[in-house]
Design an enzyme around this catalytic site. Structure first.
Site, mmCIF file in Angstrom:
data_model
loop_
_atom_site.group_PDB
_atom_site.id
_atom_site.type_symbol
_atom_site.label_atom_id
_atom_site.label_comp_id
_atom_site.label_asym_id
_atom_site.label_seq_id
_atom_site.Cartn_x
_atom_site.Cartn_y
_atom_site.Cartn_z
ATOM 1 N N ASP A 127 0.859 -1.185 0.000
ATOM 2 C CA ASP A 127 0.000 0.000 0.000
ATOM 3 C C ASP A 127 0.892 1.230 0.000
ATOM 4 O O ASP A 127 1.994 1.213 0.560
ATOM 5 C CB ASP A 127 -0.910 0.017 1.227
ATOM 6 C CG ASP A 127 -2.013 -1.032 1.151
ATOM 7 O OD1 ASP A 127 -2.467 -1.338 0.041
ATOM 8 O OD2 ASP A 127 -2.422 -1.529 2.212
ATOM 9 N N ASP A 145 -7.042 -1.265 -4.634
ATOM 10 C CA ASP A 145 -8.077 -0.877 -3.664
ATOM 11 C C ASP A 145 -8.966 0.220 -4.232
ATOM 12 O O ASP A 145 -10.186 0.208 -4.038
ATOM 13 C CB ASP A 145 -7.445 -0.389 -2.358
ATOM 14 C CG ASP A 145 -6.616 -1.453 -1.658
ATOM 15 O OD1 ASP A 145 -6.894 -2.653 -1.851
ATOM 16 O OD2 ASP A 145 -5.688 -1.074 -0.920
#
Length: 177
Positions: A127, A145
């Protein structure tokens, strides 16, 4: 408007295979770039409310179950692959005319596959997008995401305003004039 069941994949929602591929490739390229450009937990200030970071997520959304012994890696991989399979079946069975719903499913599949590649290859998801206000941070996320959230939003939109808003039940309950 009645939907036509496709007889060939070229008449189905699977014509958006390229959207899935673009999301997957863009997700993987950005993650490779982050891993090469930033050390783990490194941070680059971009805007007063946005940073690029390099973090690892061993769990699911919001690091759910990230502190478990590793079983969650395969559990979340299996769940994602089942969801991808179901969405691909739906895409194959629904016609191209269901544009919003097909786009939502394509974005969901591309995003899910992007995170599955990380889980299988690395054991965690990379991330790097970090939005915040003051000291309050939204959990870091990635391109996959983002595609998943946009896809889910499109699915919700479609259920209220698109093809899902007019179900057979609604049509049957209307009095005939």
């Amino acid at each position: 408007m009645a939907t036509v069941k496709p007889t060939r994949w070229q008449e189905s929602g699977l014509t958006l295979w390229w959207v899935m591929l673009v999301v997957l490739v863009l997700d993987q390229l950005t993650k490779v770039w982050v891993v090469q450009a930033l050390p783990l937990f490194g941070r680059v200030d971009v805007l007063p409310f946005f940073d690029l970071v390099h973090v690892r997520n061993y769990g699911a959304a919001f690091s759910f179950l990230s502190d478990q012994g590793g079983w969650q890696r395969w559990f979340f991989t299996l769940i994602a692959l089942v969801i991808v399979a179901v969405l691909l079946i739906f895409l194959r069975r629904q016609g191209r005319q269901l544009k919003v719903l097909n786009w939502s499913f394509a974005l969901l599949v591309g995003g899910a596959l992007g995170n599955v590649v990380d889980r299988v290859r690395l054991g965690y998801v990379v991330d790097f997008l970090d939005f915040y206000v003051g000291s309050y941070h939204w959990p870091a996320f990635n391109v996959a995401d983002s595609a998943i959230v946009i896809g889910a939003g499109l699915m919700i939109y479609d259920s209220f305003f698109g093809s899902g808003a007019k179900s057979d039940v609604n049509q049957k309950s209307k009095p005939k004039s």
